[in-house]
Design a protein around this motif. Structure first.
Motif, short mmCIF file in Angstrom:
data_model
loop_
_atom_site.label_atom_id
_atom_site.label_comp_id
_atom_site.label_asym_id
_atom_site.label_seq_id
_atom_site.Cartn_x
_atom_site.Cartn_y
_atom_site.Cartn_z
N ALA A 1 0.84 -1.20 0.00
CA ALA A 1 0.00 0.00 0.00
C ALA A 1 0.88 1.25 0.00
N ILE A 2 0.37 2.31 -0.62
CA ILE A 2 1.05 3.60 -0.63
C ILE A 2 0.03 4.69 -0.41
N ALA A 3 0.43 5.75 0.31
CA ALA A 3 -0.48 6.87 0.58
C ALA A 3 0.22 8.18 0.27
N ASP A 4 -0.52 9.09 -0.35
CA ASP A 4 -0.05 10.45 -0.60
C ASP A 4 -1.28 11.33 -0.79
N PRO A 5 -1.25 12.56 -0.24
CA PRO A 5 -2.40 13.45 -0.42
C PRO A 5 -2.73 13.74 -1.88
N ILE A 6 -1.73 13.68 -2.75
CA ILE A 6 -1.98 13.83 -4.19
C ILE A 6 -2.19 12.44 -4.77
N ARG A 7 -3.43 12.06 -4.96
CA ARG A 7 -3.76 10.70 -5.35
C ARG A 7 -3.12 10.31 -6.68
N GLU A 8 -3.08 11.25 -7.62
CA GLU A 8 -2.51 10.93 -8.94
C GLU A 8 -1.05 10.49 -8.82
N ARG A 9 -0.32 11.12 -7.92
CA ARG A 9 1.09 10.75 -7.74
C ARG A 9 1.20 9.35 -7.14
N ALA A 10 0.38 9.08 -6.13
CA ALA A 10 0.41 7.75 -5.52
C ALA A 10 -0.01 6.68 -6.52
N GLU A 11 -0.99 7.00 -7.35
CA GLU A 11 -1.43 6.02 -8.35
C GLU A 11 -0.34 5.76 -9.39
N VAL B 1 -3.95 2.08 -2.97
CA VAL B 1 -3.58 3.49 -2.92
C VAL B 1 -4.52 4.22 -1.97
N TYR B 2 -3.95 5.11 -1.15
CA TYR B 2 -4.74 5.91 -0.22
C TYR B 2 -4.30 7.38 -0.31
N THR B 3 -5.18 8.26 0.15
CA THR B 3 -4.83 9.68 0.19
C THR B 3 -4.60 10.17 1.62
N SER B 4 -4.74 9.30 2.59
CA SER B 4 -4.49 9.68 3.99
C SER B 4 -3.65 8.61 4.67
N HIS B 5 -2.81 9.07 5.59
CA HIS B 5 -1.98 8.11 6.32
C HIS B 5 -2.82 7.27 7.26
N GLU B 6 -3.94 7.84 7.75
CA GLU B 6 -4.77 7.08 8.69
C GLU B 6 -5.29 5.79 8.06
N GLU B 7 -5.73 5.88 6.81
CA GLU B 7 -6.26 4.69 6.13
C GLU B 7 -5.20 3.62 5.98
N LEU B 8 -4.01 4.04 5.59
CA LEU B 8 -2.93 3.06 5.39
C LEU B 8 -2.52 2.43 6.71
N ILE B 9 -2.28 3.26 7.73
CA ILE B 9 -1.81 2.74 9.01
C ILE B 9 -2.84 1.83 9.66
N ALA B 10 -4.12 2.05 9.38
CA ALA B 10 -5.19 1.25 9.99
C ALA B 10 -5.23 -0.17 9.46
N ARG B 11 -4.55 -0.45 8.37
CA ARG B 11 -4.58 -1.81 7.81
C ARG B 11 -3.98 -2.81 8.81
N HIS B 12 -4.63 -3.97 8.90
CA HIS B 12 -4.18 -4.99 9.85
C HIS B 12 -3.16 -5.94 9.25
N ASP B 13 -2.93 -5.85 7.95
CA ASP B 13 -2.01 -6.79 7.32
C ASP B 13 -0.60 -6.21 7.16
N LEU B 14 -0.35 -5.01 7.68
CA LEU B 14 0.97 -4.40 7.54
C LEU B 14 1.88 -4.80 8.69
N ASP B 15 3.13 -5.11 8.35
CA ASP B 15 4.15 -5.33 9.36
C ASP B 15 4.89 -4.04 9.66
N ALA B 16 5.15 -3.23 8.63
CA ALA B 16 5.98 -2.04 8.79
C ALA B 16 5.44 -0.89 7.96
N VAL B 17 5.72 0.33 8.45
CA VAL B 17 5.37 1.55 7.73
C VAL B 17 6.66 2.30 7.41
#
Length: 241
Positions: free
Chosen positions: A37-47, A58-74
């Motif tokens: 997963a990748i997050a950036d406020p500019i969605r086009e750049r992240a995409e 792809v996410y536009t907020s860090h909260e959405e990415l960090i909330a994922r339960h399948d991540l080991d590291a950020v």
């Protein structure tokens, strides 16, 4: 660390140059990890990065990415002013953290983040890549072996090749000049013209007399023109509300 199929699942924050040219290529080369997963406020750049590096979400907020339960590291690759807040949020969520330099502008915040990681049994890492260079490892071994005795001070010089033109290497403009003053020669073309870099002392720009080069006096600092930095910080401004 919770490892799924022996592969570390990574979520990356920030779709900027360091992510594109350093972090993501490194992840691709190592089969022990995968950026999911990748997050950036500019969605086009992240995409665009997701397409280039085969990142599924792809996410536009860090909260959405960090909330994922399948991540080991950020991995925090955002503007410097956001590093601490993002790293803290990831640690609080139980994620291991790799953070670009600096972790925080106040060393006490860095210590707080380190203590939080220890309390949660989490691993942290800062992007000090030169610690693994052969020269640095050899120097460390000499210190550990007692070859140089007890060190009290170290004075070193690094020539970072990524900023240099092979036809115009970094050098002192005048080798007979006062060596307590650092003269910027080949760097002035990079930072001066292209990046708005202007050395200053106590906030006042400093220029050497009788020449085109600039000089940095002891205690001076470099100031950037701020347009690029301000733009980057606005992208992540929700962190500081």
């Amino acid at each position: 660390m919770s490892i799924r199929d022996s592969v570390v699942q990574v979520g990356l924050l920030g779709a900027g140059a360091w992510a594109q040219f350093a972090h993501l290529p490194g992840y691709i080369r190592d089969p022990r990890c995968k950026v999911v997963a990748i997050a950036d406020p500019i969605r086009e750049r992240a995409e665009a990065f997701a397409k280039e590096f085969n990142i599924p979400r792809v996410y536009t907020s860090h909260e959405e990415l960090i909330a994922r339960h399948d991540l080991d590291a950020v991995d925090v690759c955002t503007p410097s002013a956001t590093h601490f807040a993002l790293s803290w949020a990831a640690l609080e969520s139980g994620k291991h953290v790799l953070c670009e330099k600096p972790v925080a502008y106040d060393y006490q915040d860095t210590r707080r983040a380190a203590a939080l990681a220890v309390s949660k049994g989490l691993k942290t890492k800062v992007g000090f890549t030169f610690r693994y260079s052969p020269a640095m490892r050899y120097m460390k071994s000499l210190i550990d072996e007692g070859f140089i005795g007890e060190p009290f001070i170290f004075n070193g010089h690094e020539q970072n090749s990524q900023w240099l033109d092979p036809q115009n290497p970094l050098r002192q403009v005048d080798h007979t000049a006062d060596q307590s003053i650092i003269h910027v020669s080949s760097l002035e073309g990079v930072w001066g013209a292209d990046h708005g870099y202007r050395p200053s002392v106590h906030g006042e720009p400093v220029r050497a007399g009788g020449g085109d080069h600039e000089e940095l006096h002891p205690g001076a600092h470099g100031a950037r023109d701020g347009n690029d930095d301000a733009h980057e910080h606005r992208r992540w401004r929700h962190l500081h509300r």
